[in-house]
Every structure is written in structure tokens, then in C-alpha cells.
Scaffold this motif. Structure first.
Motif, mmCIF file in Angstrom:
data_model
loop_
_atom_site.group_PDB
_atom_site.id
_atom_site.type_symbol
_atom_site.label_atom_id
_atom_site.label_comp_id
_atom_site.label_asym_id
_atom_site.label_seq_id
_atom_site.Cartn_x
_atom_site.Cartn_y
_atom_site.Cartn_z
ATOM 1 N N VAL A 188 64.222 21.646 49.507
ATOM 2 C CA VAL A 188 63.590 22.019 47.528
ATOM 3 C C VAL A 188 64.309 20.878 47.215
ATOM 4 C CG1 VAL A 188 63.398 23.168 45.712
ATOM 5 C CG2 VAL A 188 63.446 24.588 48.666
ATOM 6 N N PHE A 189 63.447 19.827 46.329
ATOM 7 C CA PHE A 189 63.744 19.187 45.695
ATOM 8 C C PHE A 189 64.805 19.582 45.131
ATOM 9 C CE2 PHE A 189 63.615 15.641 42.609
ATOM 10 C CZ PHE A 189 64.146 14.742 43.507
ATOM 11 N N THR A 190 63.961 20.232 43.662
ATOM 12 C CA THR A 190 65.954 20.638 43.439
ATOM 13 C C THR A 190 66.924 21.414 43.457
ATOM 14 O OG1 THR A 190 64.191 23.220 42.698
ATOM 15 C CG2 THR A 190 64.320 21.077 41.221
ATOM 16 N N ASP A 191 66.928 21.280 44.767
ATOM 17 C CA ASP A 191 68.629 21.402 45.859
ATOM 18 C C ASP A 191 69.703 20.231 45.733
ATOM 19 O OD1 ASP A 191 68.177 24.361 45.447
ATOM 20 O OD2 ASP A 191 67.548 24.701 47.837
ATOM 21 N N LEU A 192 68.601 19.412 46.114
ATOM 22 C CA LEU A 192 69.233 18.141 46.326
ATOM 23 C C LEU A 192 69.951 17.611 44.465
ATOM 24 C CD1 LEU A 192 66.175 15.703 47.451
ATOM 25 C CD2 LEU A 192 67.750 17.072 48.721
ATOM 26 N N PRO A 193 71.068 16.646 45.314
ATOM 27 C CA PRO A 193 72.095 16.162 43.770
ATOM 28 C C PRO A 193 71.166 15.304 42.854
ATOM 29 C CG PRO A 193 73.105 15.662 46.790
ATOM 30 C CD PRO A 193 72.032 16.120 46.745
ATOM 31 N N GLY A 194 71.494 15.557 41.756
ATOM 32 C CA GLY A 194 70.875 14.790 41.281
ATOM 33 C C GLY A 194 70.818 13.451 40.866
ATOM 34 N N TRP A 195 72.026 13.121 41.749
ATOM 35 C CA TRP A 195 71.454 11.580 41.733
ATOM 36 C C TRP A 195 70.534 11.037 43.238
ATOM 37 C CZ3 TRP A 195 72.698 9.575 47.131
ATOM 38 C CH2 TRP A 195 73.091 10.447 47.899
ATOM 39 N N MET A 196 70.338 11.873 44.468
ATOM 40 C CA MET A 196 69.548 11.639 45.227
ATOM 41 C C MET A 196 67.882 11.708 44.349
ATOM 42 S SD MET A 196 69.730 13.205 49.118
ATOM 43 C CE MET A 196 71.213 13.334 48.691
ATOM 44 N N ALA A 201 55.729 25.833 39.088
ATOM 45 C CA ALA A 201 55.938 24.393 38.902
ATOM 46 C C ALA A 201 56.966 24.286 37.350
ATOM 47 C CB ALA A 201 54.888 24.063 38.001
ATOM 48 N N ALA A 202 57.680 25.715 37.262
ATOM 49 C CA ALA A 202 58.664 25.961 36.494
ATOM 50 C C ALA A 202 59.779 26.022 37.889
ATOM 51 C CB ALA A 202 58.582 27.780 36.063
ATOM 52 N N ASN A 203 59.881 25.357 38.844
ATOM 53 C CA ASN A 203 60.679 25.187 39.787
ATOM 54 C C ASN A 203 61.071 23.570 39.967
ATOM 55 O OD1 ASN A 203 61.456 27.585 40.324
ATOM 56 N ND2 ASN A 203 59.926 28.266 41.127
ATOM 57 N N GLU A 204 59.715 22.697 39.029
ATOM 58 C CA GLU A 204 59.974 21.373 39.221
ATOM 59 C C GLU A 204 60.914 20.379 38.114
ATOM 60 O OE1 GLU A 204 58.339 19.434 41.756
ATOM 61 O OE2 GLU A 204 57.909 21.450 42.670
ATOM 62 N N PRO A 205 61.327 19.561 38.852
ATOM 63 C CA PRO A 205 62.430 19.297 37.965
ATOM 64 C C PRO A 205 61.925 18.803 35.886
ATOM 65 C CG PRO A 205 62.541 17.816 39.616
ATOM 66 C CD PRO A 205 61.788 18.386 39.508
ATOM 67 N N ALA A 206 60.945 18.521 35.864
ATOM 68 C CA ALA A 206 60.469 18.991 34.804
ATOM 69 C C ALA A 206 59.618 20.445 34.185
ATOM 70 C CB ALA A 206 59.249 17.333 34.276
ATOM 71 N N GLY A 207 59.604 21.034 34.946
ATOM 72 C CA GLY A 207 58.808 22.418 34.662
ATOM 73 C C GLY A 207 57.408 21.801 34.864
ATOM 74 N N THR A 208 56.496 21.389 35.609
ATOM 75 C CA THR A 208 55.616 21.342 35.514
ATOM 76 C C THR A 208 55.267 19.768 37.069
ATOM 77 O OG1 THR A 208 54.731 19.462 33.931
ATOM 78 C CG2 THR A 208 54.906 20.991 32.683
ATOM 79 N N TRP A 209 54.182 20.010 37.160
ATOM 80 C CA TRP A 209 53.467 19.737 38.257
ATOM 81 C C TRP A 209 53.590 18.002 37.885
ATOM 82 C CZ3 TRP A 209 54.344 22.092 42.242
ATOM 83 C CH2 TRP A 209 54.065 23.608 42.403
#
Length: 266
Positions: free
Chosen positions: A192-200, A226-234
Motif C-alpha cells: 500500500v503506497f501510504t504505508d511506505l516511508p515518507g521519503w520513499m 480515495a481518502a486513503n491516498e496521500p492527497a485524499g483524492t485520486w
């Protein structure tokens, strides 16, 4: 570009396809491997829920389709072209009456056709064995189409440009494959992309695969995710901008770096 150039390019694509499927390595690592990974991950994580109404397999399918497009475009050409260069194929083509553009048209058409075939197989397996839901609206299928079109174009052009880096064809897989794998790990394909470290996440966002995977998630996952994406949207507008930018970057790099001959032939 003349009609003759396009016709020769389409004829060339038939030859490219035959050569691709005759090569055991290309079929295994470029075409079959993403499908095999889908089967493995789907079998292991098929019953796990990532969020309400979203299984881990559903999330993984979106990323694997994007990864397969990267593999077919970037990895295939970045390995295949150095082999043709070392064998003198490119040198002979450069001196042939066939327009140079026809050679590249053949490569691009080959990549798109293989990408379509691989995607059909992956979706068939995902729906038949892992209960993955296909998009149900025309808008989502349209998003699937333009993300695929731009993503494959960007990966193909980058693959052609990257083909000038390996000094010898036998070193090409060792140079290209780690790059493709690292991009998959930092772009939200296997995790899951948001589980990766911020720098990654920041590094992954510089490259097209992250945006291809995000665009595919908007197709295969419900809007609520989409709320789980880094920006909260697609961020589909940004997805399009980033992919177009990489198409332009890839084209410029191709024009600056592509070589028809090895250094020894110059």
C-alpha cells in the motif's frame, strides 16, 4: 510521417511480435511474470480486507496492471534493443531504405499489443479466481484507457532511451531489471503506497509508475478509498499531467541518447 512509413512500421510490428514470443526470456520475464505474481499474491492475500469493500487483491490488481505496462514497455525494450545493437541489427536497419521511424513504430505497436493481451489475461484470472470486480461505468473504463495509453507511451520511450546505458547486451538484464523492481517497490505495487516511508513516497512520485498505479486504483477501487491516498483524492488531473510530462521527457531522452551502433562500430 508518410503513409508508407506507417505501413512499414505496422508490418515491422508483426516481425517484432514473432521475435518477442520466440524468445523464452522475454515471454517469461516480460509477459508471464506479472501474471504469475498476480496468481501468487492473489492466492496468499485473497481473503484479506484492506478497507470496507476493498480486498487486498483488488488493490494489488490495480498495481500489477500498471507494473505489467512498465515491464512490457520499459524493461522489454531496454533489454531487447541492446541485443539488437550488439548483433548489428540496428546498424543494418540504419543503412536500409526503411525509414527509421518505421522501426520505432514497430516497437511501440508491439508493446501496446502485448500490453493489451497481458491485461486481458490478468483481468480474466482476477475475476474468475479472485473475485475482483471490474469497472462498472464508462467513465472508469475511459480512465483505464487514457492511463494505459499515456503510461505505456511513457514507459516505452523511457525504455528506448535507457537502452543506450548498458554497454553490452549481456549486461542489459542486470542493469535494467533492478531499476524496474525498485520502481515497483516504491510506487505502491507490492505494498500500500501510504504505508511506505515518507521519503520513499516522495521519490516514487517522481516517476511515472506511481501515477500509473494511482490512476489504476481509481478505476478498480471504490471512490471512498480515495481518502486513503496521500492527497485524499485520486488526483486524476495530476496523474495526466505527470504522465504527459514523462512522455515528453522520454521523447527528448530518446532523441538525445539513442544509438544505432556500438562504440566499437563508430
Amino acid at each position: 510521417m508518410t503513409a508508407l512509413t506507417i505501413r512499414l512500421g505496422l508490418l515491422r510490428s508483426g516481425l517484432e511480435l514473432r521475435q518477442f514470443f520466440r524468445g523464452r526470456e522475454s515471454v517469461i520475464f516480460s509477459f508471464a511474470l506479472p501474471i504469475l505474481l498476480l496468481v501468487v499474491f492473489g492466492s496468499v492475500f485473497g481473503g484479506q480486507d484492506l478497507a470496507p469493500g476493498v480486498t487486498l487483491t483488488q488493490y494489488f490488481v490495480a498495481g500489477m496492471i500498471a507494473a505489467a505496462q512498465l515491464t512490457n514497455g520499459f524493461q522489454t525494450l531496454a533489454i531487447q534493443i541492446p541485443i539488437e545493437r550488439d548483433r548489428g541489427v540496428l546498424k543494418r536497419l540504419a543503412g536500409a531504405p526503411m525509414p527509421a521511424a518505421s522501426y520505432f513504430i514497430g516497437k511501440v505497436v508491439m508493446v501496446y499489443l502485448i500490453g493489451i493481451a497481458g491485461c486481458v489475461v490478468m483481468l480474466a484470472i482476477a475475476t474468475a479466481f479472485f473475485h475482483v470486480d471490474l469497472p462498472t461505468t464508462g467513465q472508469k473504463w475511459w480512465t483505464f484507457a487514457w492511463v494505459s495509453l499515456l503510461g505505456i507511451a511513457a514507459c516505452t520511450l523511457c525504455g528506448i532511451a535507457f537502452s543506450s546505458i548498458p554497454r553490452e547486451s549481456k549486461r542489459a538484464p542486470a542493469v535494467v531489471t533492478p531499476v524496474a523492481l525498485v520502481l515497483q517497490f516504491i510506487s505502491g505495487v507490492f505494498f500500500v503506497f501510504t504505508d511506505l516511508p515518507g521519503w520513499m513516497q516522495q521519490i516514487g512520485a517522481l516517476f511515472p509508475l506511481k501515477w500509473m498505479a494511482q490512476g489504476m486504483r481509481s478505476v478498480f477501487l471504490p471512490g471512498s478509498y480515495a481518502a486513503n491516498e496521500p492527497a485524499g483524492t485520486w488526483e486524476l488531473g495530476r496523474v495526466a499531467v505527470m504522465l504527459v510530462a514523462w512522455v515528453v521527457i522520454g521523447l527528448v531522452l530518446c532523441l538525445l541518447t539513442f544509438r544505432w551502433t556500438t562504440k566499437e562500430d563508430r
